[in-house]
Design a protein around this motif. Structure first.
Motif, PDB file in Angstrom:
ATOM      1  N   GLU A   1       0.817  -1.213   0.000  1.00 53.12           N
ATOM      2  CA  GLU A   1       0.000   0.000   0.000  1.00 53.12           C
ATOM      3  C   GLU A   1       0.857   1.272   0.000  1.00 53.12           C
ATOM      4  O   GLU A   1       0.496   2.283  -0.599  1.00 53.12           O
ATOM      5  N   LEU A   2       2.003   1.192   0.672  1.00 53.61           N
ATOM      6  CA  LEU A   2       2.880   2.362   0.694  1.00 53.61           C
ATOM      7  C   LEU A   2       3.477   2.627  -0.677  1.00 53.61           C
ATOM      8  O   LEU A   2       3.739   3.777  -1.036  1.00 53.61           O
ATOM      9  N   ALA A   3       3.698   1.552  -1.428  1.00 54.37           N
ATOM     10  CA  ALA A   3       4.051   1.649  -2.857  1.00 54.37           C
ATOM     11  C   ALA A   3       5.185   2.609  -3.170  1.00 54.37           C
ATOM     12  O   ALA A   3       5.191   3.279  -4.188  1.00 54.37           O
ATOM     13  N   GLY A   4       6.140   2.694  -2.270  1.00 55.43           N
ATOM     14  CA  GLY A   4       7.293   3.542  -2.530  1.00 55.43           C
ATOM     15  C   GLY A   4       7.074   5.009  -2.241  1.00 55.43           C
ATOM     16  O   GLY A   4       8.010   5.810  -2.317  1.00 55.43           O
ATOM     17  N   ASP A   5       5.840   5.416  -1.916  1.00 57.77           N
ATOM     18  CA  ASP A   5       5.571   6.832  -1.642  1.00 57.77           C
ATOM     19  C   ASP A   5       6.033   7.244  -0.251  1.00 57.77           C
ATOM     20  O   ASP A   5       6.419   8.390  -0.026  1.00 57.77           O
ATOM     21  N   VAL A   6       5.941   6.307   0.688  1.00 54.04           N
ATOM     22  CA  VAL A   6       6.319   6.592   2.074  1.00 54.04           C
ATOM     23  C   VAL A   6       7.289   5.519   2.552  1.00 54.04           C
ATOM     24  O   VAL A   6       6.988   4.327   2.476  1.00 54.04           O
ATOM     25  N   ASP A   7       8.441   5.943   2.987  1.00 52.81           N
ATOM     26  CA  ASP A   7       9.433   5.013   3.535  1.00 52.81           C
ATOM     27  C   ASP A   7       9.096   4.768   5.001  1.00 52.81           C
ATOM     28  O   ASP A   7       9.235   5.676   5.826  1.00 52.81           O
ATOM     29  N   PRO A   8       8.644   3.561   5.356  1.00 53.23           N
ATOM     30  CA  PRO A   8       8.261   3.338   6.752  1.00 53.23           C
ATOM     31  C   PRO A   8       9.407   3.534   7.729  1.00 53.23           C
ATOM     32  O   PRO A   8       9.192   3.913   8.883  1.00 53.23           O
ATOM     33  N   ASP A   9      10.639   3.287   7.276  1.00 45.87           N
ATOM     34  CA  ASP A   9      11.780   3.438   8.168  1.00 45.87           C
ATOM     35  C   ASP A   9      12.070   4.899   8.502  1.00 45.87           C
ATOM     36  O   ASP A   9      12.856   5.183   9.408  1.00 45.87           O
TER      37      ASP A   9
ATOM     38  N   PRO B   1       8.374  18.774  13.655  1.00 48.53           N
ATOM     39  CA  PRO B   1       8.763  17.404  13.287  1.00 48.53           C
ATOM     40  C   PRO B   1      10.195  17.309  12.792  1.00 48.53           C
ATOM     41  O   PRO B   1      10.740  18.253  12.211  1.00 48.53           O
ATOM     42  N   ALA B   2      10.786  16.155  13.018  1.00 49.29           N
ATOM     43  CA  ALA B   2      12.177  15.911  12.627  1.00 49.29           C
ATOM     44  C   ALA B   2      12.351  16.013  11.115  1.00 49.29           C
ATOM     45  O   ALA B   2      11.427  15.725  10.341  1.00 49.29           O
ATOM     46  N   ASP B   3      13.531  16.416  10.706  1.00 55.24           N
ATOM     47  CA  ASP B   3      13.875  16.395   9.284  1.00 55.24           C
ATOM     48  C   ASP B   3      13.919  14.950   8.806  1.00 55.24           C
ATOM     49  O   ASP B   3      14.243  14.032   9.565  1.00 55.24           O
ATOM     50  N   GLY B   4      13.600  14.768   7.543  1.00 53.32           N
ATOM     51  CA  GLY B   4      13.708  13.437   6.956  1.00 53.32           C
ATOM     52  C   GLY B   4      12.499  12.564   7.164  1.00 53.32           C
ATOM     53  O   GLY B   4      12.492  11.404   6.724  1.00 53.32           O
ATOM     54  N   THR B   5      11.476  13.069   7.847  1.00 52.60           N
ATOM     55  CA  THR B   5      10.249  12.296   8.018  1.00 52.60           C
ATOM     56  C   THR B   5       9.403  12.424   6.742  1.00 52.60           C
ATOM     57  O   THR B   5       9.615  13.325   5.930  1.00 52.60           O
ATOM     58  N   PRO B   6       8.436  11.533   6.551  1.00 46.74           N
ATOM     59  CA  PRO B   6       7.666  11.541   5.305  1.00 46.74           C
ATOM     60  C   PRO B   6       6.903  12.840   5.065  1.00 46.74           C
ATOM     61  O   PRO B   6       6.496  13.537   6.003  1.00 46.74           O
ATOM     62  N   ASP B   7       6.686  13.130   3.802  1.00 48.51           N
ATOM     63  CA  ASP B   7       5.924  14.301   3.382  1.00 48.51           C
ATOM     64  C   ASP B   7       4.443  14.054   3.683  1.00 48.51           C
ATOM     65  O   ASP B   7       3.891  13.027   3.285  1.00 48.51           O
ATOM     66  N   PRO B   8       3.777  14.965   4.382  1.00 50.37           N
ATOM     67  CA  PRO B   8       2.351  14.764   4.676  1.00 50.37           C
ATOM     68  C   PRO B   8       1.513  14.533   3.426  1.00 50.37           C
ATOM     69  O   PRO B   8       0.539  13.770   3.462  1.00 50.37           O
ATOM     70  N   ALA B   9       1.887  15.192   2.315  1.00 53.34           N
ATOM     71  CA  ALA B   9       1.127  15.008   1.077  1.00 53.34           C
ATOM     72  C   ALA B   9       1.256  13.578   0.566  1.00 53.34           C
ATOM     73  O   ALA B   9       0.282  12.990   0.065  1.00 53.34           O
TER      74      ALA B   9
END
Length: 326
Positions: free
Chosen positions: A254-262, A307-315
């Protein structure tokens, strides 16, 4: 008693100073003075300026303060631990702030004296990077054990990932931002990811407890006494913020490369759990996670979440949730 906190102005060090003051210690902080001193108006706290990487500066602090207890919050290279355990060889307790990252084996739970530590090469010992952090902390632990073998009252405390007011990493703020700014919040995996967290108050209590009752040559794990899955943690953050949110879980497909869970704070693919029985046996009295999370949320809201740098983009997170809602 007189305590010297190496560090003492930011996060773990700051809470450690407050914990010691609350228990009747006279406290000195030793640092370069590069950060604001929150205890500048506190008569019971003396500030000693110096560079902890310079042995003569440590010796000058020892002569000035003559501490009974030393809490070392900012030793990031093994050589710094070796130097400190020599300079403070005669104190009643030298306590090194290590890390749960020092463990080199994935076991549930990770136990002091049983679970293997990270190895550390000579190159890693002086490499100031995230990748070598665990190895350097593990080698610092071994320096503590070696010092204890020489008769130094040296001990180690290994916190897992730490949260609380004045946390400058922005990891906790990521979740506060999400629950107050969005009706739906993306949680990687099935929501059951387990990364043992430690309230900064519990770490400070552990450091004092080990200084007073610990056994030289031993390491003591510290993490909140009750563990929370990632979903449980986010729900408590939302409750503390007064937010009504829907948690949306998403696996790799579902994340399909858009959001890196790590890149999502407090998400871990394999559970990271520390056994805290050894610390509890000393009389450590931890704060409940509900209380610690509420205090941390209040502080984040008062300051404004960052929020920390490097976290996923809300969009990108929204795109994933929109696809799941189709």
């Amino acid at each position: 008693m007189d305590a010297l906190v190496i560090g003492g102005t930011r996060f773990i060090g700051r809470f450690t100073v407050e914990e010691l003051l609350d228990h009747g210690y006279e406290v000195a902080i030793f640092n370069r003075g590069s950060h604001d001193n929150p205890f500048a108006d506190e008569s019971a706290v003396e500030q000693v300026t110096g560079d902890r990487t310079v042995t003569s500066d440590l010796e000058a602090a020892r002569e000035l303060v003559d501490p009974d207890v030393v809490i070392d919050c900012v030793a990031y290279e093994p050589r710094e631990v070796r130097a400190a355990t020599e300079v403070f060889a005669d104190v009643d307790a030298y306590v090194y702030v290590s890390s749960g990252a020092a463990y080199g084996a994935e076991e549930i739970p990770k136990r002091e004296g049983e679970t293997a530590l990270e190895p550390c090469t000579d190159e890693q010992a002086t490499d100031d990077s995230h990748e070598t952090y665990g190895a350097r902390k593990a080698e610092g632990d071994r320096a503590v054990f070696a010092a204890a073998d020489r008769g130094v009252n040296a001990m180690s405390v290994r916190p897992t990932i730490v949260y609380g007011p004045h946390d400058y990493t922005g990891r906790f703020d990521y979740w506060v931002d999400r629950v107050v700014e969005h009706d739906r919040v993306l949680v990687p995996g099935d929501g059951d990811a387990l990364w043992h967290l430690a309230s900064v108050e519990n770490v400070a209590r552990a450091l004092r407890t080990v200084a007073e009752a610990g056994t030289p040559g031993r390491a003591y794990n510290v993490g909140d006494r009750r563990l929370l899955t990632l979903s449980e943690f986010v729900e408590l953050v939302a409750d503390a913020a007064g937010a009504d949110v829907e948690l949306v879980t998403a696996g790799p497909r579902e994340l399909a490369g858009d959001v890196d869970p790590d890149a999502v704070p407090f998400y871990r693919r394999y559970p990271h759990v520390l056994d805290t029985e050894r610390l509890a046996a000393l009389g450590w009295d931890p704060v409940a996670p509900e209380t610690a999370i509420e205090r941390t949320v209040d502080a984040a809201l008062a300051a404004g979440p960052s929020p920390a740098d490097g976290t996923p983009d809300p969009a990108a997170e929204q795109d994933v949730m929109d696809r799941l809602g189709e």
